[in-house]
Design an enzyme around this catalytic site. Structure first.
Site: not given
Ligand code: DX5
Ligand code: ZN
Length: 217
Positions: A7, A32, A34, A36, A65, A67, A136, A174
């Site tokens: 990540s 990966h 992330d 957010m 991913h 979020m 998660m 993850d």
């Protein structure tokens, strides 16, 4: 064998090209990313533009991913930026069936993620539709948190279900992964294992990547 997905949340963004090259040299399998938004999780990271930059820097598959709230509004932008996998959160999306189809129709693999406190039963109706289930093992929002080991039971149950019903989804985990717990995570049935801090907060990123990879072969 499991795949390793570093990540980049934990990477040094002032030298992203070098950091991605370092995990490639260590034989990482997937990058990966992330995403957010400061709403679904408290933290804010980056958007499609940085994913497009990552896509320029690597030939490895990119795993996005999300979020974020209302992910359906921005899925196409991430796919156009080079995302190979798009994962949304079960806790946010009301119309999971619709969003899985939207992701697939636009040419990416569709994943659904569950927080540590979300039961796998909430996914049962759509397991035959998804390409990926992301379990998660920390509360999402930040890198460097402690691994919640009770989440492994969910991985084991998903693996058993997958075998019994001949489902096609990959199982990903993850959060809080390190050299001490990665073998147990692999043995629980994970196909893809994400690691941020354990990979990037290191003197020698390539060496650490190789070490983690060798543990899950
Ligand atoms: C957490 C993110 C993770 C995070 C993992 O919200 O989804 O991908 O980057 O980082 P580590 O491996 O440091 O827990
Ligand atoms: Zn993640």
């Amino acid at each position: 064998m499991s795949l390793l997905a570093p990540s980049i949340l934990a990477a040094d963004f002032s030298n992203l090209a070098q950091q991605i090259r370092a995990v490639e040299l260590g034989n990482a399998d997937i990058i990966h990313c992330d995403i957010m938004d400061g709403k679904f999780v408290p933290n804010i990271t980056f958007g499609p533009k940085i994913v497009a930059t990552v896509n320029k820097l690597t030939k490895l598959p990119i795993d996005v991913h999300l979020m974020i709230e209302q992910p359906q509004n921005i899925i196409k932008d991430f796919i156009n930026s080079g995302a190979d996998y798009i994962t949304v959160h079960q806790e946010e999306v009301i119309h999971l069936d619709r969003i899985i189809n939207l992701i697939k129709e636009n040419g990416a693999k569709a994943g659904v993620s569950i927080n540590p406190s979300t039961p796998i039963e909430s996914l049962f109706p759509i397991l035959h539709l998804t390409d990926l289930i992301l379990v998660m093992s920390v509360n999402p929002g930040f890198g460097g948190q402690k691994f919640l080991d009770y989440t492994l039971e969910k991985v084991r149950s998903l693996k058993q279900l997958k075998t019994e019903k001949d489902y096609n989804f990959q199982i990903e985990l993850d959060g809080g992964v390190n050299a001490e717990n990665i073998v147990e995570i692999k043995n629980a049935g994970c196909d893809i294992i994400v690691a941020g801090t354990a990979v990037f907060k290191n003197e020698n990123i390539t060496e650490t990547t190789t070490k983690l990879k060798n543990l899950i072969i």
